[in-house]
Design a protein around this motif. Structure first.
Motif, PDB file in Angstrom:
ATOM      1  N   LEU A  23      93.202  67.355   3.170  1.00 29.98           N
ATOM      2  CA  LEU A  23      92.280  66.230   3.257  1.00 29.98           C
ATOM      3  C   LEU A  23      90.945  66.567   2.604  1.00 29.98           C
ATOM      4  O   LEU A  23      90.356  67.610   2.872  1.00 29.98           O
ATOM      5  CB  LEU A  23      92.052  65.831   4.711  1.00 29.98           C
ATOM      6  N   GLY A  24      90.496  65.671   1.749  1.00 28.51           N
ATOM      7  CA  GLY A  24      89.215  65.859   1.096  1.00 28.51           C
ATOM      8  C   GLY A  24      89.221  66.864  -0.027  1.00 28.51           C
ATOM      9  O   GLY A  24      88.167  67.267  -0.518  1.00 28.51           O
ATOM     10  N   ALA A  25      90.411  67.270  -0.475  1.00 30.18           N
ATOM     11  CA  ALA A  25      90.482  68.317  -1.508  1.00 30.18           C
ATOM     12  C   ALA A  25      90.754  67.735  -2.890  1.00 30.18           C
ATOM     13  O   ALA A  25      91.392  68.359  -3.724  1.00 30.18           O
ATOM     14  CB  ALA A  25      91.559  69.332  -1.138  1.00 30.18           C
ATOM     15  N   ASN A  26      90.289  66.531  -3.159  1.00 29.96           N
ATOM     16  CA  ASN A  26      90.464  65.859  -4.453  1.00 29.96           C
ATOM     17  C   ASN A  26      91.937  65.682  -4.831  1.00 29.96           C
ATOM     18  O   ASN A  26      92.284  65.626  -6.006  1.00 29.96           O
ATOM     19  CB  ASN A  26      89.728  66.612  -5.571  1.00 29.96           C
ATOM     20  N   GLU A  27      92.794  65.631  -3.845  1.00 33.19           N
ATOM     21  CA  GLU A  27      94.212  65.399  -4.096  1.00 33.19           C
ATOM     22  C   GLU A  27      94.764  64.449  -3.039  1.00 33.19           C
ATOM     23  O   GLU A  27      95.903  64.035  -3.103  1.00 33.19           O
ATOM     24  CB  GLU A  27      94.978  66.723  -3.997  1.00 33.19           C
ATOM     25  N   ALA A  28      93.960  64.151  -2.037  1.00 38.06           N
ATOM     26  CA  ALA A  28      94.368  63.335  -0.897  1.00 38.06           C
ATOM     27  C   ALA A  28      93.141  62.578  -0.420  1.00 38.06           C
ATOM     28  O   ALA A  28      92.026  62.835  -0.884  1.00 38.06           O
ATOM     29  CB  ALA A  28      94.914  64.234   0.216  1.00 38.06           C
ATOM     30  N   PRO A  29      93.301  61.650   0.503  1.00 36.00           N
ATOM     31  CA  PRO A  29      92.119  60.925   0.994  1.00 36.00           C
ATOM     32  C   PRO A  29      91.107  61.880   1.604  1.00 36.00           C
ATOM     33  O   PRO A  29      91.467  62.952   2.093  1.00 36.00           O
ATOM     34  CB  PRO A  29      92.702  60.004   2.071  1.00 36.00           C
ATOM     35  N   PRO A  30      89.835  61.512   1.590  1.00 38.20           N
ATOM     36  CA  PRO A  30      88.827  62.346   2.241  1.00 38.20           C
ATOM     37  C   PRO A  30      88.978  62.300   3.754  1.00 38.20           C
ATOM     38  O   PRO A  30      89.697  61.456   4.297  1.00 38.20           O
ATOM     39  CB  PRO A  30      87.505  61.710   1.791  1.00 38.20           C
ATOM     40  N   ALA A  31      88.282  63.217   4.436  1.00 36.99           N
ATOM     41  CA  ALA A  31      88.329  63.234   5.900  1.00 36.99           C
ATOM     42  C   ALA A  31      87.599  62.031   6.486  1.00 36.99           C
ATOM     43  O   ALA A  31      87.833  61.662   7.642  1.00 36.99           O
ATOM     44  CB  ALA A  31      87.720  64.536   6.415  1.00 36.99           C
ATOM     45  N   ILE A  32      86.725  61.404   5.706  1.00 30.73           N
ATOM     46  CA  ILE A  32      86.018  60.200   6.159  1.00 30.73           C
ATOM     47  C   ILE A  32      86.984  59.018   6.109  1.00 30.73           C
ATOM     48  O   ILE A  32      87.539  58.704   5.057  1.00 30.73           O
ATOM     49  CB  ILE A  32      84.800  59.906   5.265  1.00 30.73           C
ATOM     50  N   VAL A  33      87.163  58.350   7.233  1.00 31.90           N
ATOM     51  CA  VAL A  33      88.065  57.203   7.291  1.00 31.90           C
ATOM     52  C   VAL A  33      87.338  55.962   6.795  1.00 31.90           C
ATOM     53  O   VAL A  33      86.243  55.634   7.270  1.00 31.90           O
ATOM     54  CB  VAL A  33      88.586  56.974   8.724  1.00 31.90           C
ATOM     55  N   SER A  34      87.937  55.288   5.814  1.00 36.66           N
ATOM     56  CA  SER A  34      87.402  54.022   5.321  1.00 36.66           C
ATOM     57  C   SER A  34      88.578  53.142   4.920  1.00 36.66           C
ATOM     58  O   SER A  34      89.721  53.592   4.901  1.00 36.66           O
ATOM     59  CB  SER A  34      86.471  54.245   4.122  1.00 36.66           C
ATOM     60  N   MET A  35      88.285  51.874   4.588  1.00 37.02           N
ATOM     61  CA  MET A  35      89.326  50.909   4.234  1.00 37.02           C
ATOM     62  C   MET A  35      89.091  50.347   2.840  1.00 37.02           C
ATOM     63  O   MET A  35      87.955  50.050   2.461  1.00 37.02           O
ATOM     64  CB  MET A  35      89.370  49.751   5.236  1.00 37.02           C
ATOM     65  N   PHE A  36      90.186  50.177   2.103  1.00 38.97           N
ATOM     66  CA  PHE A  36      90.148  49.549   0.780  1.00 38.97           C
ATOM     67  C   PHE A  36      90.886  48.211   0.870  1.00 38.97           C
ATOM     68  O   PHE A  36      92.025  48.152   1.314  1.00 38.97           O
ATOM     69  CB  PHE A  36      90.842  50.455  -0.236  1.00 38.97           C
ATOM     70  N   LEU A  37      90.210  47.134   0.457  1.00 36.23           N
ATOM     71  CA  LEU A  37      90.830  45.811   0.496  1.00 36.23           C
ATOM     72  C   LEU A  37      91.094  45.233  -0.882  1.00 36.23           C
ATOM     73  O   LEU A  37      91.954  44.379  -1.047  1.00 36.23           O
ATOM     74  CB  LEU A  37      89.948  44.830   1.286  1.00 36.23           C
ATOM     75  N   GLY A  38      90.342  45.641  -1.884  1.00 32.98           N
ATOM     76  CA  GLY A  38      90.489  45.062  -3.211  1.00 32.98           C
ATOM     77  C   GLY A  38      89.495  43.936  -3.437  1.00 32.98           C
ATOM     78  O   GLY A  38      88.910  43.381  -2.502  1.00 32.98           O
ATOM     79  N   ASP A  39      89.322  43.577  -4.700  1.00 35.27           N
ATOM     80  CA  ASP A  39      88.277  42.623  -5.084  1.00 35.27           C
ATOM     81  C   ASP A  39      88.442  41.262  -4.420  1.00 35.27           C
ATOM     82  O   ASP A  39      87.479  40.692  -3.902  1.00 35.27           O
ATOM     83  CB  ASP A  39      88.264  42.450  -6.609  1.00 35.27           C
ATOM     84  N   GLU A  40      89.669  40.739  -4.437  1.00 32.85           N
ATOM     85  CA  GLU A  40      89.878  39.375  -3.938  1.00 32.85           C
ATOM     86  C   GLU A  40      89.528  39.247  -2.467  1.00 32.85           C
ATOM     87  O   GLU A  40      88.778  38.365  -2.061  1.00 32.85           O
ATOM     88  CB  GLU A  40      91.331  38.954  -4.173  1.00 32.85           C
ATOM     89  N   LEU A  41      90.061  40.139  -1.663  1.00 35.57           N
ATOM     90  CA  LEU A  41      89.780  40.061  -0.230  1.00 35.57           C
ATOM     91  C   LEU A  41      88.316  40.338   0.069  1.00 35.57           C
ATOM     92  O   LEU A  41      87.726  39.711   0.958  1.00 35.57           O
ATOM     93  CB  LEU A  41      90.668  41.043   0.528  1.00 35.57           C
ATOM     94  N   ASN A  42      87.722  41.269  -0.644  1.00 38.17           N
ATOM     95  CA  ASN A  42      86.301  41.542  -0.426  1.00 38.17           C
ATOM     96  C   ASN A  42      85.449  40.308  -0.719  1.00 38.17           C
ATOM     97  O   ASN A  42      84.489  40.013   0.000  1.00 38.17           O
ATOM     98  CB  ASN A  42      85.842  42.707  -1.308  1.00 38.17           C
ATOM     99  N   GLU A  43      85.803  39.597  -1.780  1.00 38.54           N
ATOM    100  CA  GLU A  43      85.055  38.385  -2.130  1.00 38.54           C
ATOM    101  C   GLU A  43      85.246  37.313  -1.065  1.00 38.54           C
ATOM    102  O   GLU A  43      84.301  36.585  -0.721  1.00 38.54           O
ATOM    103  CB  GLU A  43      85.504  37.878  -3.494  1.00 38.54           C
ATOM    104  N   ILE A  44      86.455  37.220  -0.527  1.00 38.66           N
ATOM    105  CA  ILE A  44      86.718  36.242   0.533  1.00 38.66           C
ATOM    106  C   ILE A  44      85.905  36.582   1.781  1.00 38.66           C
ATOM    107  O   ILE A  44      85.276  35.709   2.393  1.00 38.66           O
ATOM    108  CB  ILE A  44      88.229  36.188   0.850  1.00 38.66           C
ATOM    109  N   LEU A  45      85.909  37.863   2.162  1.00 41.52           N
ATOM    110  CA  LEU A  45      85.152  38.264   3.346  1.00 41.52           C
ATOM    111  C   LEU A  45      83.656  38.031   3.148  1.00 41.52           C
ATOM    112  O   LEU A  45      82.950  37.603   4.074  1.00 41.52           O
ATOM    113  CB  LEU A  45      85.414  39.738   3.650  1.00 41.52           C
TER     114      LEU A  45
END
Length: 712
Positions: free
Chosen positions: A393-415
């Motif tokens: 985790l966090g080693a530039n090969e996997a997600p970082p240890a910080i938990v976050s969410m990705f929704l993409g442009d369309e959903l972000n614009e809707i929100l």
């Protein structure tokens, strides 16, 4: 002269293979089709209702099912059965009993009762319990889980079960998963009723992608670190790794293809929907992905997948490595947990709809997940924490240890449109007011993927990418199910009492978007700027297992699990102890192995090579004083200096191991392993890896990375 018309009939050559797939799939599973065929009609209906509605099992029903199950298994040559369960060891467990019962006249008959099907007994004192059981308190029970099909493995009838103590505490990973699924279903059904839906049950569905490495068995057998720890504790970087990107999705080697083909066949027999297989990014790394299924079944199937990978690999002269980081310097292995929610009427609750109410419903369930991930980001990090995953985790090969969410442009614009009240200009140019205008259905793949995001929306599901390759998927899904259940409970409590449902719904969604938008991030999760930004947002950065685990017993997290009856406080505290003890034991085993290899293999090899170089230098000078031995003398200086550093680091590692306080509390013991033992191991490795680059090839005591990664 007659011409053979081969082409029009070419499809006939494929029929045997297709027919074989049909014959193989589920052939070793006591599945719905087999039950429908072998059980009396009324028994089948009653069992089906028990499974679908989650009702208590009728003992009389169990007796009929047991007899039919035994007859089916015996016809396939089976003589033994086992209650197959998942203790808190990360692997599965089983105790085999035969169907034999005595008969008058010194004869025997084959029997299998409803009681034997429903309940078994196992020694609970020898499994991790975190203090739930004392050594002298041995009794533990296994209880049939009728929601998972029985199956035949290694010529034994395996009955999926839960595992609990004499007092009823969960001693396994399956029981909490089933409880969390019940909690999610209960709250999701409450919400669906507000939208006029007739669903009576909601199940989380999961498709866990599995990454793994394959290495040659003969090379593996020469590496004590791989044998004892599952990863290489030593190894200099080879001239070529994954820099050329030529392994990812590359042509599969014949030997690996033969393994994959047999693996598919073995998994298909067990009803596992093995779908996708390909080469992964690192040399010798591969991936298998199944089609999604109900979370509890997906968990069973993933455990079987890992077991079958190891079993099938050996038949091909290979060893399957499921450690999160078997090799330093190339990508490690994870497990991507594709998660969604589906009603018993067949509707995916994370599928954007076409009608206003479908769209409003989608938005509410989407926001429930956003809220859950933000509120319990620490628990999600805990759910994937392990000594092995700390390397990844966090080693530039996997997600970082910080938990976050990705929704993409369309959903972000809707929100954003919801939050600000500004008009949303889609291709349909619709305004966004819940229940009045249509929320436009957006294409599933309307945005790029973000491989640095731990939790990404991928069209109609979320992909939780932080799980380690060796982990049971249960822990992550228990947290996810329960956290979303809590969001939905709060929403249902508010909406059920609303005078104006639509207005309240709209305001609720807007409020929750504002309250939890800090968890949304679409940028580069590897960048240092994100670490700084996440800190400003108040997000957790729990870099290691020892940083993360104490969050498990925070009052808010204990309350979450106890409120939804997923864990009692005692069960949570026990799991906290187990995870700490496991971490300390893993590091200690690695340290002991590194010490043994460095002292008994590496250092003697270096000394032998050094002696030969010294003799060569002396021999040259003995021939004539005018001859130069400069290369030998330079190499000799390097060898003796680095060997001295290695010897000193070996002594320091031994002292670190000896100084470990075995009687300390679990957190103190685990923290010592992280802060003292791991750095001591790293120092030994640094010297050993440097020596590997200058010691003669024939002297080095075990296979190198170049051999391990490129000889399959």
């Amino acid at each position: 002269m007659r011409v053979a018309l081969a082409a029009p009939f070419a499809f006939m050559e494929e029929e045997p293979a297709v027919a074989k797939m049909h014959d193989l799939f589920g052939s070793n599973v006591f599945n719905d089709a087999v039950m429908q065929e072998r059980l009396p009609k009324e028994t089948y209906k009653a069992l089906k209702k028990t499974i679908d509605d989650g009702r208590r099992l009728d003992p009389d029903l169990a007796a009929v099912v047991a007899h039919a199950m035994k007859e089916w298994a015996v016809e396939k040559g089976v003589t033994h059965y086992t209650h197959w369960f998942q203790p808190m060891t990360g692997i599965t467990a089983e105790k085999h009993d035969s169907f034999i019962s005595p008969k008058d006249g010194g004869q025997m008959i084959l029997t299998f009762s409803g009681k034997e099907l429903v309940r078994g007994e196992s020694d609970a004192s020898s499994f991790p319990s975190g203090g739930l059981r004392s050594t002298f308190e041995a009794r533990g029970y296994t209880a049939w889980d009728p929601t998972s099909y029985a199956f035949i493995k290694n010529n034994v009838l395996c009955i999926p079960t839960a595992f609990c103590s004499y007092g009823g505490e969960a001693l396994d990973t399956k029981t909490p998963l089933l409880r969390s699924m019940e909690a999610l279903s209960k709250q999701a059904v409450r919400v669906l009723k507000l939208f006029g839906r007739d669903a009576t049950r909601v199940v989380p569905t999961v498709g866990p992608e599995q990454e793994y490495f394959l290495v040659d068995q003969k090379l593996y057998d020469q590496r004590m670190d791989l044998i004892f720890t599952g990863r290489t504790l030593f190894g200099a970087k080879p001239p070529k790794g994954q820099e050329m990107d030529d392994h990812y999705f590359g042509s599969v080697k014949p030997r690996i293809k033969a393994f994959m083909t047999e693996l598919d066949e073995e998994l298909w027999k067990l009803g596992v929907l093995a779908k996708t297989e390909h080469n992964e990014a690192a040399p010798a790394q591969h991936e298998m992905a199944p089609i999604f299924s109900v979370a509890s079944i997906a968990c069973d199937h993933n455990q079987l997948t890992m077991e079958m990978m190891k079993k099938v690999a050996k038949k091909h002269g290979l060893v399957c490595l499921l450690h999160e980081k078997p090799f330093q310097g190339v990508n490690g292995s994870g497990k991507h947990n594709n998660w969604s929610m589906t009603t018993n009427t067949g509707y995916n609750l994370l599928e954007p709809g076409d009608s206003p109410f479908e769209s409003a419903q989608f938005m509410l369930f989407l926001v429930s997940v956003i809220k859950a991930v933000d509120d319990y980001q620490d628990l999600l990090r805990v759910s994937v924490a392990s000594a092995g995953n700390d390397h990844r985790l966090g080693a530039n090969e996997a997600p970082p240890a910080i938990v976050s969410m990705f929704l993409g442009d369309e959903l972000n614009e809707i929100l954003e449109a919801f939050e600000t009240g500004a008009p949303y200009h889609s291709r349909e140019h619709s305004d966004l007011t819940i229940g009045v205008h249509v929320l436009p259905k957006f294409p599933k793949d309307n945005t790029d993927r973000n491989r640095t995001s731990p939790f990404a929306f991928t069209g109609n599901k979320f992909e939780f990418r932080s799980l380690g390759a060796n982990a049971s998927i249960s822990d992550a899904n228990v947290v996810l199910n329960t956290a979303v259940a809590e969001s939905l409970k709060q929403f249902a409590d508010e909406l059920e009492g609303a005078e104006d449902f639509r207005a309240t719904l709209h305001d609720l969604i807007v409020r929750e978007i504002r309250n939890h938008k800090r968890i949304l991030f679409d940028g580069n999760g590897y960048a240092q700027s994100w670490v700084e930004e996440a800190e400003k947002r108040g997000l957790y950065n729990l870099r290691t297992t020892i940083d993360a685990l104490p969050r498990m017993i925070e009052p808010k997290n204990i309350k979450l699990f106890s409120d939804h009856r997923v864990f009692s406080e005692t069960e949570i505290l026990s799991r906290f102890e187990i995870k700490l003890e496991e971490y300390a034991k893993v590091i200690n085993i690695e340290a002991e192995t590194a010490l043994m290899m460095a002292r008994r293999e590496i250092l003697p090899a270096v000394m032998k090579f050094t002696g030969d170089v010294a003799r060569q230098a002396k021999a040259i000078k003995d021939v004539s004083p005018v001859l130069t031995a400069a290369p030998e003398e330079k190499l000799l200086t390097q060898l003796t200096n680095e060997a001295a550093r290695l010897s000193e680091s070996i002594d320091a590692l031994q002292q670190a191991i000896l100084n470990a306080n075995r009687n300390a509390d679990a957190l103190t013991a685990a923290t010592y392993q992280q802060d003292v033992v791991i750095p001591a191991m790293n120092a030994v490795r640094a010297s050993a890896d440097e020596l590997e680059t200058i010691v003669g090839k024939d002297y080095w005591p075990f296979p190198t990375y170049a051999e391990l990664l490129f000889n399959t």
